[in-house]
Enzyme design. Structure first.
Site, PDB file in Angstrom:
ATOM      1  N   LYS A 242     -24.729 -13.043 -43.424  1.00  0.00           N
ATOM      2  CA  LYS A 242     -25.983 -13.262 -44.172  1.00  0.00           C
ATOM      3  C   LYS A 242     -27.134 -13.670 -43.260  1.00  0.00           C
ATOM      4  CE  LYS A 242     -24.378 -13.386 -48.787  1.00  0.00           C
ATOM      5  NZ  LYS A 242     -23.999 -14.101 -49.990  1.00  0.00           N
ATOM      6  N   ARG A 276     -15.423 -14.789 -48.864  1.00  0.00           N
ATOM      7  CA  ARG A 276     -15.776 -13.376 -49.116  1.00  0.00           C
ATOM      8  C   ARG A 276     -16.379 -12.832 -47.834  1.00  0.00           C
ATOM      9  NH1 ARG A 276     -20.175 -10.331 -50.623  1.00  0.00           N
ATOM     10  NH2 ARG A 276     -19.812  -8.698 -52.161  1.00  0.00           N
TER      11      ARG A 276
END
Ligand code: HH2
Length: 297
Positions: A242, A276
């Site tokens: 991210k 995840r």
């Protein structure tokens, strides 16, 4: 709701930080032990996802990637047909269905639970009927009909927090106290799911890194992740590749594997039970080291 009256913990933190518990995540026909952190491998069936957009848009490519992630050690897979990166455009139900269902149908016998990342109740129902073991909803079952789509089944659900929608969520995210507000939101969604008949053993929560959060909000949430772990259901963290990791390291999305591993390790140290990730092999090795150290304590 006041934070000083938490749900009774099902997870016990020992002085060494090792979580002593016999908890399981019930997801369809699967029962996953949460005694060690689990790896959820991500496959985006989209042309525009921020990290792997366009790579697995064809069914055969997606199946090959799924098999590779399972061989690398994924405990479950998460497939999605709509990018939720900041600025992404929504896709129609027909298009999302076209992307997801043919892959799901071929994956349901792959040996690990398959989660479908969708906000659409219609697709939730169709995916569950096709054999999905989990629904991963960035809207925390807030879309009308979503809670009913999941409640009457045996699948697991991931309730994620976000502020706003992908189109605009990074414009100006604001909180008085990001940790308290996200904790309160997730506690309320656990309660709503419970009222609808979804057992806690089917519920996963996720603070939603990057979903309507500034860089500082994301860091605050990661620092305080142990507060989410005490809400009494399994905690998932999605930090892989991210943009906060890009900001810290100055690296492009494809070069964030080391930073992603560091973030995943911090998350599990603070009580996350599912990470995840896109880089399953690297995460598996890092978690193996973590588990070996913890089990020796
Ligand atoms: N992050 C993304 C998508 N879905 N679901 C949960 N529960 N938690 C997350 O952090 C999360 C999520 C965004 O990552 P990715 O799927 O790789 O990208 P895109 O949304 O662009 O497809």
């Amino acid at each position: 709701m006041r934070e000083c009256a938490p749900a009774p913990p099902r997870f016990i933190l020992s002085p060494s930080g090792f979580i002593l518990m016999d908890a399981y995540l019930h997801c369809g026909k699967f029962r996953l032990s949460l005694a060690r952190p689990l790896i959820m491998g991500v496959i985006n069936l989209t042309p525009d996802s921020f990290s792997d957009g366009g790579r697995f848009a064809a069914v055969d490519q997606a199946i090959a990637q799924a098999q590779a992630l399972i061989a690398q050690g994924a405990d479950l897979l998460d497939i999605g047909g709509e990018s939720t990166r900041p600025g992404a455009s929504p896709v129609t139900l027909a298009e999302e269905r076209r992307r997801v269902l043919p892959v799901l149908e071929r994956l349901v016998s792959c040996g690990v639970p398959v989660s479908v990342d969708t906000q659409k109740p219609e697709l939730m129902c169709e995916a569950i009927a096709a054999g999905a073991a989990m629904v991963n909803d960035i809207n925390a079952l807030g879309t009308p009909g979503a809670i009913e789509a999941v409640a009457a089944t045996s699948v697991a659900v991931c309730l994620m927090h976000k502020q706003g929608n992908p189109q605009t969520m990074q414009a100006e995210p604001r909180y008085d106290d990001v940790v308290r507000q996200v904790v309160d939101f997730l506690r309320e969604r656990i309660a709503a799911a419970g009222r609808a008949g979804i057992a806690e053993s089917r519920i996963v929560i996720d603070p939603g890194f990057g979903f309507g959060k500034t860089y500082e909000h994301n860091l605050e949430l990661l620092r305080a992740l142990d507060r989410f772990a005490k809400l009494g259901v399994a905690l998932l963290a999605g930090l892989s590749r991210k943009s906060m990791l890009g900001r810290i390291t100055g690296r492009e999305v494809g070069e964030r594997v080391f930073a992603s591993i560091a973030a995943a390790m911090i998350a599990v140290e603070k009580g996350a039970r599912i990470v995840r990730v896109h880089d399953v092999a690297a995460t598996r090795d890092a978690l193996a080291v973590w588990s070996a150290v913890k089990s020796a304590g």
